[in-house]
Write a protein that holds these residues in place. Sequence first.
Motif, PDB file in Angstrom:
ATOM      1  N   GLU A  35      53.661  36.355 -26.036  1.00  0.00           N
ATOM      2  CA  GLU A  35      53.626  35.239 -26.994  1.00  0.00           C
ATOM      3  C   GLU A  35      52.311  35.197 -27.762  1.00  0.00           C
ATOM      4  OE1 GLU A  35      55.033  31.346 -25.736  1.00  0.00           O
ATOM      5  OE2 GLU A  35      55.832  32.342 -23.946  1.00  0.00           O
ATOM      6  N   ARG A  36      51.221  35.285 -27.015  1.00  0.00           N
ATOM      7  CA  ARG A  36      49.911  35.185 -27.647  1.00  0.00           C
ATOM      8  C   ARG A  36      49.598  36.441 -28.473  1.00  0.00           C
ATOM      9  NH1 ARG A  36      46.966  31.108 -25.968  1.00  0.00           N
ATOM     10  NH2 ARG A  36      44.946  32.103 -25.736  1.00  0.00           N
ATOM     11  N   PHE A  37      50.023  37.593 -27.990  1.00  0.00           N
ATOM     12  CA  PHE A  37      49.820  38.832 -28.732  1.00  0.00           C
ATOM     13  C   PHE A  37      50.666  38.840 -30.004  1.00  0.00           C
ATOM     14  CE2 PHE A  37      50.388  43.624 -28.959  1.00  0.00           C
ATOM     15  CZ  PHE A  37      49.172  43.816 -29.591  1.00  0.00           C
ATOM     16  N   ASN A  38      51.877  38.303 -29.939  1.00  0.00           N
ATOM     17  CA  ASN A  38      52.726  38.201 -31.126  1.00  0.00           C
ATOM     18  C   ASN A  38      52.057  37.311 -32.173  1.00  0.00           C
ATOM     19  OD1 ASN A  38      55.300  38.614 -32.555  1.00  0.00           O
ATOM     20  ND2 ASN A  38      55.531  36.414 -32.236  1.00  0.00           N
ATOM     21  N   ARG A  39      51.505  36.202 -31.751  1.00  0.00           N
ATOM     22  CA  ARG A  39      50.839  35.304 -32.696  1.00  0.00           C
ATOM     23  C   ARG A  39      49.642  36.002 -33.342  1.00  0.00           C
ATOM     24  NH1 ARG A  39      48.776  29.090 -31.690  1.00  0.00           N
ATOM     25  NH2 ARG A  39      48.160  28.728 -33.844  1.00  0.00           N
ATOM     26  N   TYR A  40      48.888  36.756 -32.545  1.00  0.00           N
ATOM     27  CA  TYR A  40      47.742  37.490 -33.068  1.00  0.00           C
ATOM     28  C   TYR A  40      48.189  38.544 -34.086  1.00  0.00           C
ATOM     29  CZ  TYR A  40      43.420  40.181 -33.164  1.00  0.00           C
ATOM     30  OH  TYR A  40      42.283  40.826 -33.576  1.00  0.00           O
ATOM     31  N   CYS A  41      49.249  39.271 -33.766  1.00  0.00           N
ATOM     32  CA  CYS A  41      49.760  40.304 -34.677  1.00  0.00           C
ATOM     33  C   CYS A  41      50.238  39.695 -35.987  1.00  0.00           C
ATOM     34  CB  CYS A  41      50.910  41.068 -34.024  1.00  0.00           C
ATOM     35  SG  CYS A  41      50.391  42.139 -32.679  1.00  0.00           S
ATOM     36  N   LEU A  42      50.936  38.577 -35.921  1.00  0.00           N
ATOM     37  CA  LEU A  42      51.413  37.917 -37.135  1.00  0.00           C
ATOM     38  C   LEU A  42      50.243  37.382 -37.962  1.00  0.00           C
ATOM     39  CD1 LEU A  42      54.534  36.047 -35.751  1.00  0.00           C
ATOM     40  CD2 LEU A  42      54.473  38.153 -37.095  1.00  0.00           C
ATOM     41  N   LEU A  43      49.216  36.897 -37.287  1.00  0.00           N
ATOM     42  CA  LEU A  43      48.026  36.399 -37.972  1.00  0.00           C
ATOM     43  C   LEU A  43      47.333  37.523 -38.740  1.00  0.00           C
ATOM     44  CD1 LEU A  43      46.224  33.837 -38.234  1.00  0.00           C
ATOM     45  CD2 LEU A  43      44.927  34.709 -36.315  1.00  0.00           C
ATOM     46  N   ARG A  44      47.324  38.708 -38.173  1.00  0.00           N
ATOM     47  CA  ARG A  44      46.688  39.859 -38.814  1.00  0.00           C
ATOM     48  C   ARG A  44      47.608  40.588 -39.787  1.00  0.00           C
ATOM     49  NH1 ARG A  44      41.497  41.282 -36.896  1.00  0.00           N
ATOM     50  NH2 ARG A  44      41.880  43.162 -38.064  1.00  0.00           N
ATOM     51  N   GLY A  45      48.905  40.240 -39.772  1.00  0.00           N
ATOM     52  CA  GLY A  45      49.851  40.890 -40.670  1.00  0.00           C
ATOM     53  C   GLY A  45      50.335  42.230 -40.160  1.00  0.00           C
ATOM     54  N   GLU A  78      43.224  39.484 -18.167  1.00  0.00           N
ATOM     55  CA  GLU A  78      42.208  38.774 -18.929  1.00  0.00           C
ATOM     56  C   GLU A  78      42.737  38.427 -20.318  1.00  0.00           C
ATOM     57  OE1 GLU A  78      38.063  40.031 -21.120  1.00  0.00           O
ATOM     58  OE2 GLU A  78      38.730  41.165 -19.386  1.00  0.00           O
ATOM     59  N   ASP A  79      42.586  37.173 -20.703  1.00  0.00           N
ATOM     60  CA  ASP A  79      43.091  36.707 -21.998  1.00  0.00           C
ATOM     61  C   ASP A  79      42.009  36.859 -23.053  1.00  0.00           C
ATOM     62  OD1 ASP A  79      44.692  35.640 -23.917  1.00  0.00           O
ATOM     63  OD2 ASP A  79      44.735  33.623 -23.086  1.00  0.00           O
ATOM     64  N   ARG A  80      42.283  37.647 -24.077  1.00  0.00           N
ATOM     65  CA  ARG A  80      41.319  37.903 -25.142  1.00  0.00           C
ATOM     66  C   ARG A  80      41.591  37.069 -26.388  1.00  0.00           C
ATOM     67  NH1 ARG A  80      42.786  43.071 -23.049  1.00  0.00           N
ATOM     68  NH2 ARG A  80      41.039  43.974 -21.938  1.00  0.00           N
ATOM     69  N   PHE A  81      42.553  36.194 -26.329  1.00  0.00           N
ATOM     70  CA  PHE A  81      42.957  35.418 -27.495  1.00  0.00           C
ATOM     71  C   PHE A  81      42.391  34.002 -27.397  1.00  0.00           C
ATOM     72  CE2 PHE A  81      46.398  38.462 -26.538  1.00  0.00           C
ATOM     73  CZ  PHE A  81      46.191  39.295 -27.618  1.00  0.00           C
ATOM     74  N   PRO A  82      42.306  33.279 -28.529  1.00  0.00           N
ATOM     75  CA  PRO A  82      41.783  31.909 -28.508  1.00  0.00           C
ATOM     76  C   PRO A  82      42.571  31.010 -27.550  1.00  0.00           C
ATOM     77  CG  PRO A  82      41.954  32.686 -30.754  1.00  0.00           C
ATOM     78  CD  PRO A  82      42.615  33.711 -29.891  1.00  0.00           C
ATOM     79  N   ALA A  83      41.872  30.096 -26.899  1.00  0.00           N
ATOM     80  CA  ALA A  83      42.490  29.231 -25.897  1.00  0.00           C
ATOM     81  C   ALA A  83      43.091  27.961 -26.506  1.00  0.00           C
ATOM     82  CB  ALA A  83      41.469  28.848 -24.829  1.00  0.00           C
ATOM     83  N   THR A  84      42.565  27.520 -27.636  1.00  0.00           N
ATOM     84  CA  THR A  84      43.026  26.268 -28.231  1.00  0.00           C
ATOM     85  C   THR A  84      43.535  26.501 -29.646  1.00  0.00           C
ATOM     86  OG1 THR A  84      40.859  25.766 -29.169  1.00  0.00           O
ATOM     87  CG2 THR A  84      41.291  24.969 -26.929  1.00  0.00           C
ATOM     88  N   GLU A  85      44.212  25.502 -30.161  1.00  0.00           N
ATOM     89  CA  GLU A  85      44.699  25.576 -31.540  1.00  0.00           C
ATOM     90  C   GLU A  85      43.523  25.657 -32.514  1.00  0.00           C
ATOM     91  OE1 GLU A  85      47.528  26.148 -34.242  1.00  0.00           O
ATOM     92  OE2 GLU A  85      47.911  25.933 -32.102  1.00  0.00           O
ATOM     93  N   GLY A  87      40.719  27.114 -31.930  1.00  0.00           N
ATOM     94  CA  GLY A  87      40.247  28.497 -31.856  1.00  0.00           C
ATOM     95  C   GLY A  87      41.067  29.428 -32.729  1.00  0.00           C
ATOM     96  N   TRP A  88      42.397  29.207 -32.755  1.00  0.00           N
ATOM     97  CA  TRP A  88      43.261  30.009 -33.622  1.00  0.00           C
ATOM     98  C   TRP A  88      42.933  29.748 -35.085  1.00  0.00           C
ATOM     99  CZ3 TRP A  88      46.011  34.048 -32.218  1.00  0.00           C
ATOM    100  CH2 TRP A  88      46.436  34.159 -30.895  1.00  0.00           C
ATOM    101  N   ARG A  89      42.665  28.472 -35.435  1.00  0.00           N
ATOM    102  CA  ARG A  89      42.322  28.140 -36.811  1.00  0.00           C
ATOM    103  C   ARG A  89      41.009  28.797 -37.237  1.00  0.00           C
ATOM    104  NH1 ARG A  89      42.599  22.480 -35.859  1.00  0.00           N
ATOM    105  NH2 ARG A  89      44.659  22.240 -35.018  1.00  0.00           N
ATOM    106  N   GLN A  90      40.022  28.805 -36.332  1.00  0.00           N
ATOM    107  CA  GLN A  90      38.748  29.454 -36.624  1.00  0.00           C
ATOM    108  C   GLN A  90      38.936  30.957 -36.841  1.00  0.00           C
ATOM    109  OE1 GLN A  90      36.197  28.464 -33.369  1.00  0.00           O
ATOM    110  NE2 GLN A  90      35.348  26.673 -34.419  1.00  0.00           N
ATOM    111  N   LEU A  91      39.767  31.574 -36.011  1.00  0.00           N
ATOM    112  CA  LEU A  91      40.045  33.001 -36.158  1.00  0.00           C
ATOM    113  C   LEU A  91      40.693  33.276 -37.511  1.00  0.00           C
ATOM    114  CD1 LEU A  91      40.147  35.865 -34.974  1.00  0.00           C
ATOM    115  CD2 LEU A  91      42.336  35.253 -33.952  1.00  0.00           C
ATOM    116  N   TYR A  92      41.633  32.435 -37.905  1.00  0.00           N
ATOM    117  CA  TYR A  92      42.297  32.588 -39.199  1.00  0.00           C
ATOM    118  C   TYR A  92      41.296  32.469 -40.342  1.00  0.00           C
ATOM    119  CZ  TYR A  92      45.408  31.762 -43.118  1.00  0.00           C
ATOM    120  OH  TYR A  92      46.023  31.843 -44.330  1.00  0.00           O
ATOM    121  N   ARG A  93      40.396  31.486 -40.241  1.00  0.00           N
ATOM    122  CA  ARG A  93      39.387  31.285 -41.281  1.00  0.00           C
ATOM    123  C   ARG A  93      38.452  32.486 -41.382  1.00  0.00           C
ATOM    124  NH1 ARG A  93      38.002  26.141 -39.010  1.00  0.00           N
ATOM    125  NH2 ARG A  93      39.747  24.828 -39.485  1.00  0.00           N
ATOM    126  N   ARG A  94      38.039  33.023 -40.230  1.00  0.00           N
ATOM    127  CA  ARG A  94      37.147  34.191 -40.225  1.00  0.00           C
ATOM    128  C   ARG A  94      37.818  35.392 -40.876  1.00  0.00           C
ATOM    129  NH1 ARG A  94      35.495  33.434 -34.439  1.00  0.00           N
ATOM    130  NH2 ARG A  94      37.263  34.779 -34.149  1.00  0.00           N
TER     131      ARG A  94
END
Length: 97
Positions: A35-45, A78-85, A87-94
């Motif tokens: 789930e978290r990896f899918n969200r990361y992949c979609l965020l990166r395109g 080990e979870d390498r993805f943001p823990a909170t919403e 954190g996901w927003r900050q990653l998107y902004r970066r």
Amino acid sequence: MSANSRLDCLLDLIRLNANVHVQCRCGHVSILSAERFNRYCLLRGWNTQLATLHYRLTCAACGLRPNWVKATNRLPGEDRFPATEGGWRQLYRRMRD
């Protein structure tokens, strides 16, 4: 996972409550939450097909591309993805800048 399940993309793994097993040539193994990896992949395109994900990944131990990516029932490590919403927003902004 049943024998008749076709696992082509990360959404198939999420639907079956499976995780992502990534193994490198050096022997390093990583289990990621689908789930978290899918969200990361979609965020990166990125394409979420299992057959193409190994082109986007690199090993944390040696830096090489992994041999393969497949489904597993093992729990993620080990979870390498943001823990909170937030954190996901900050990653998107970066990534936008």
